[in-house]
Scaffold this active site. Sequence first.
Site, PDB file in Angstrom:
ATOM      1  N   ARG A  45       0.851  -1.187   0.000  1.00 24.39           N
ATOM      2  CA  ARG A  45       0.000   0.000   0.000  1.00 24.39           C
ATOM      3  C   ARG A  45       0.887   1.238   0.000  1.00 24.39           C
ATOM      4  NH1 ARG A  45      -2.074  -3.673   3.699  1.00 24.39           N
ATOM      5  NH2 ARG A  45      -4.199  -4.432   3.262  1.00 24.39           N
ATOM      6  N   HIS A  69      -3.021   2.941  -5.430  1.00 22.09           N
ATOM      7  CA  HIS A  69      -3.559   1.639  -5.046  1.00 22.09           C
ATOM      8  C   HIS A  69      -3.812   0.757  -6.264  1.00 22.09           C
ATOM      9  CE1 HIS A  69      -4.810  -0.460  -1.417  1.00 22.09           C
ATOM     10  NE2 HIS A  69      -5.800  -1.001  -2.093  1.00 22.09           N
ATOM     11  N   ARG A  76      -1.222  -1.849  -6.650  1.00 24.11           N
ATOM     12  CA  ARG A  76      -1.406  -3.002  -5.748  1.00 24.11           C
ATOM     13  C   ARG A  76      -2.397  -3.981  -6.375  1.00 24.11           C
ATOM     14  NH1 ARG A  76      -1.361  -4.823  -0.295  1.00 24.11           N
ATOM     15  NH2 ARG A  76      -3.380  -5.480   0.516  1.00 24.11           N
ATOM     16  N   TYR A 125     -10.058 -10.391  -7.048  1.00 25.21           N
ATOM     17  CA  TYR A 125      -9.198 -10.317  -8.231  1.00 25.21           C
ATOM     18  C   TYR A 125      -9.476 -11.449  -9.210  1.00 25.21           C
ATOM     19  CZ  TYR A 125      -6.799  -6.970  -5.292  1.00 25.21           C
ATOM     20  OH  TYR A 125      -6.524  -5.897  -4.488  1.00 25.21           O
ATOM     21  N   HIS A 155      -3.995  -9.848   3.405  1.00 29.19           N
ATOM     22  CA  HIS A 155      -5.437  -9.923   3.637  1.00 29.19           C
ATOM     23  C   HIS A 155      -5.749 -10.940   4.722  1.00 29.19           C
ATOM     24  CE1 HIS A 155      -6.376  -8.437  -0.724  1.00 29.19           C
ATOM     25  NE2 HIS A 155      -6.126  -7.441   0.113  1.00 29.19           N
ATOM     26  N   LYS A 198      -1.814  -2.232   7.331  1.00 27.64           N
ATOM     27  CA  LYS A 198      -3.222  -2.031   7.640  1.00 27.64           C
ATOM     28  C   LYS A 198      -3.676  -3.080   8.654  1.00 27.64           C
ATOM     29  CE  LYS A 198      -7.695  -1.341   5.401  1.00 27.64           C
ATOM     30  NZ  LYS A 198      -8.431  -1.339   4.103  1.00 27.64           N
TER      31      LYS A 198
END
Length: 318
Positions: free
Chosen positions: A136, A267, A270, A302, A293, A161
């Site tokens: 990120r 982003h 990414r 995705y 994640h 994150k």
Amino acid sequence: MAKSPFLESIRLILRTKHYSIQTEKSYLVWIKRFILFNNKRHPKDMGEQEVSLFLTHLAVERRVTSSTQNLALCAIVFMYKHAFNRELTLLDDTVRAKPPKRVPTVLSKEEATLIIDKMKSPYDLMFRLLFGSGMRKAELLRLRIKDIDFAAHSIYVFRGKGRKDRITVLPRSVVDDVKHQIEKVKQVHDKDLADGEGKTSLPSGLARKYPYAITDFKWQYLFPASVRCKHPTDGYYCRHHLHWTALSKVLRAAVREVGIMKHVTAHTFRHSFATQLLLNGVDIRTVQELLGHSDLKTTQIYTHVIGQHSSGVNSPVD
């Protein structure tokens, strides 16, 4: 203008728990808006009813996005939990903003390369790292010299994150450029030391635990700012990392010059990293781990992006 003692007490709690400055600013803004919405009543005299009315107001009248409404809710929940030791339970009639079902914009390798080639140093390297490692924007900016492992071709991402640590890949094609960037940082750091400075920006708790780290070269940012500034909480002058607006400005200019008609943000690189890995046959759980994640469902978005390509479906017109 006099500061609110109550908001300052919330600020102190946020800093004690080592929340980021950006989170601190956002939480305090939403707590203040909640108080103003309720005619400046003290939060200790309010509860679920007032919170539900505020969230409904945001969704119905302000028409905010679901992410904005969730941010406001997180700020208010934090306040009640840590300032009043109360757990909130939303009322059933609270109107929640519906999150849109969006498919992320992605770039092909050729498009990403065209954009990056229009940038000057160090921004070209920064976007190659975004595209080549899936970090990120904030994670890239917070990279320190010590976070690069050339032997293992790895990048250590600390406090990403969700305040999670992870390891992602260091692209082999950028190794020489990263080493050159480190040499430039060393020159800047040596000059700062000669000027009696040389301090980097550290979280308050870390600065107390490792006082030597403030001037240690390995703790310097990989992409330091061009000027020194005052530390937002501890008050000493230090060299922070580049500001995120610099990346956005450079990216907008490059996309405009290339003429790509997609909505491209930092982003996007990414997203493109993830889709390129899946197209190359990388296992989705490996991609999940590299992206950091928690839920596989987040990574599975995705597969919708590449689905039409990987399944061999052709348009009837074709």
